[in-house]
Design a protein around this motif. Structure first.
Motif, mmCIF file in Angstrom:
data_model
loop_
_atom_site.group_PDB
_atom_site.id
_atom_site.type_symbol
_atom_site.label_atom_id
_atom_site.label_comp_id
_atom_site.label_asym_id
_atom_site.label_seq_id
_atom_site.Cartn_x
_atom_site.Cartn_y
_atom_site.Cartn_z
ATOM 1 N N SER A 1 -7.505 4.804 -1.791
ATOM 2 C CA SER A 1 -6.959 4.069 -0.651
ATOM 3 C C SER A 1 -5.507 4.457 -0.415
ATOM 4 O O SER A 1 -5.080 4.661 0.721
ATOM 5 C CB SER A 1 -7.053 2.560 -0.883
ATOM 6 N N ALA A 2 -4.732 4.600 -1.503
ATOM 7 C CA ALA A 2 -3.331 5.003 -1.383
ATOM 8 C C ALA A 2 -3.215 6.420 -0.821
ATOM 9 O O ALA A 2 -2.372 6.692 0.038
ATOM 10 C CB ALA A 2 -2.639 4.913 -2.744
ATOM 11 N N ILE A 3 -4.074 7.330 -1.296
ATOM 12 C CA ILE A 3 -4.068 8.700 -0.774
ATOM 13 C C ILE A 3 -4.389 8.688 0.713
ATOM 14 O O ILE A 3 -3.704 9.324 1.525
ATOM 15 C CB ILE A 3 -5.071 9.589 -1.533
ATOM 16 N N PHE A 4 -5.415 7.948 1.089
ATOM 17 C CA PHE A 4 -5.799 7.885 2.499
ATOM 18 C C PHE A 4 -4.676 7.313 3.368
ATOM 19 O O PHE A 4 -4.323 7.880 4.392
ATOM 20 C CB PHE A 4 -7.069 7.053 2.675
ATOM 21 N N LEU A 5 -4.105 6.196 2.939
ATOM 22 C CA LEU A 5 -3.041 5.572 3.734
ATOM 23 C C LEU A 5 -1.809 6.469 3.841
ATOM 24 O O LEU A 5 -1.233 6.614 4.918
ATOM 25 C CB LEU A 5 -2.662 4.215 3.139
ATOM 26 N N THR A 6 -1.422 7.087 2.735
ATOM 27 C CA THR A 6 -0.262 7.976 2.751
ATOM 28 C C THR A 6 -0.488 9.159 3.683
ATOM 29 O O THR A 6 0.378 9.495 4.502
ATOM 30 C CB THR A 6 0.045 8.481 1.321
ATOM 31 N N CYS A 7 -1.634 9.791 3.578
ATOM 32 C CA CYS A 7 -1.926 10.950 4.426
ATOM 33 C C CYS A 7 -2.030 10.557 5.888
ATOM 34 O O CYS A 7 -1.522 11.260 6.771
ATOM 35 C CB CYS A 7 -3.219 11.626 3.980
ATOM 36 N N THR A 8 -2.662 9.441 6.170
ATOM 37 C CA THR A 8 -2.825 9.005 7.548
ATOM 38 C C THR A 8 -1.488 8.650 8.183
ATOM 39 O O THR A 8 -1.198 9.058 9.312
ATOM 40 C CB THR A 8 -3.792 7.800 7.617
ATOM 41 N N VAL A 9 -0.665 7.917 7.460
ATOM 42 C CA VAL A 9 0.656 7.561 7.992
ATOM 43 C C VAL A 9 1.482 8.822 8.228
ATOM 44 O O VAL A 9 2.157 8.951 9.252
ATOM 45 C CB VAL A 9 1.386 6.577 7.049
#
Length: 141
Positions: A26-34
């Protein structure tokens, strides 16, 4: 089989993600998306967002120029986009791939692996680009 960092952080147990695995992806996804949509946030906040790295160190971050490169490319100014950050397209593809793999991992509740050579190549290219930007100076970012 458990995929772990050391002995403490188990990502997967019995071919299913653990709570830590869900949090990590979830952290990887949120960081990459932001990061992918940072240029949009910058427009929405009318250029008021400041790079934390540059604010703290006074030097450009390794991805410096990404927002301006994406903005220039979206207006068809490809050469200007390249001058802002030559790796902007590679960076976008890398982040999009990580976001996609993270969603897939969360959806299937299974971890994924990226070959170390790809990570080393990407980080190496990013660092070379950063050093060149530091040597050239502030006019291009």
């Amino acid at each position: 089989m458990a995929v772990a960092f050391g002995n403490r952080f188990v990502i997967e147990r019995d071919h299913r993600l653990t709570l830590f695995g869900y949090l990590l992806y979830s952290a990887i996804f949120l960081t990459c998306t932001v990061t992918l949509f940072y240029p949009l946030f910058d427009v929405l906040f009318q250029g008021q967002l400041q790079c934390l790295f540059q604010t703290l160190t006074g030097h450009p971050c390794p991805t410096c120029g990404y927002s301006r490169a994406l903005s220039s490319a979206s207006q068809g100014h490809w050469s200007q986009a390249f001058l802002y950050n030559p790796l902007w397209m590679l960076f976008m593809l890398y982040l999009a791939a990580l976001s996609t793999l993270s969603i897939k991992a969360l959806w299937q509740s299974k971890s994924f692996a990226i070959k170390a050579v790809w990570i080393k190549l990407f980080v190496g290219a990013l660092l070379v680009n950063w050093v060149v930007k530091l040597v050239i100076g502030g006019g291009y970012y």
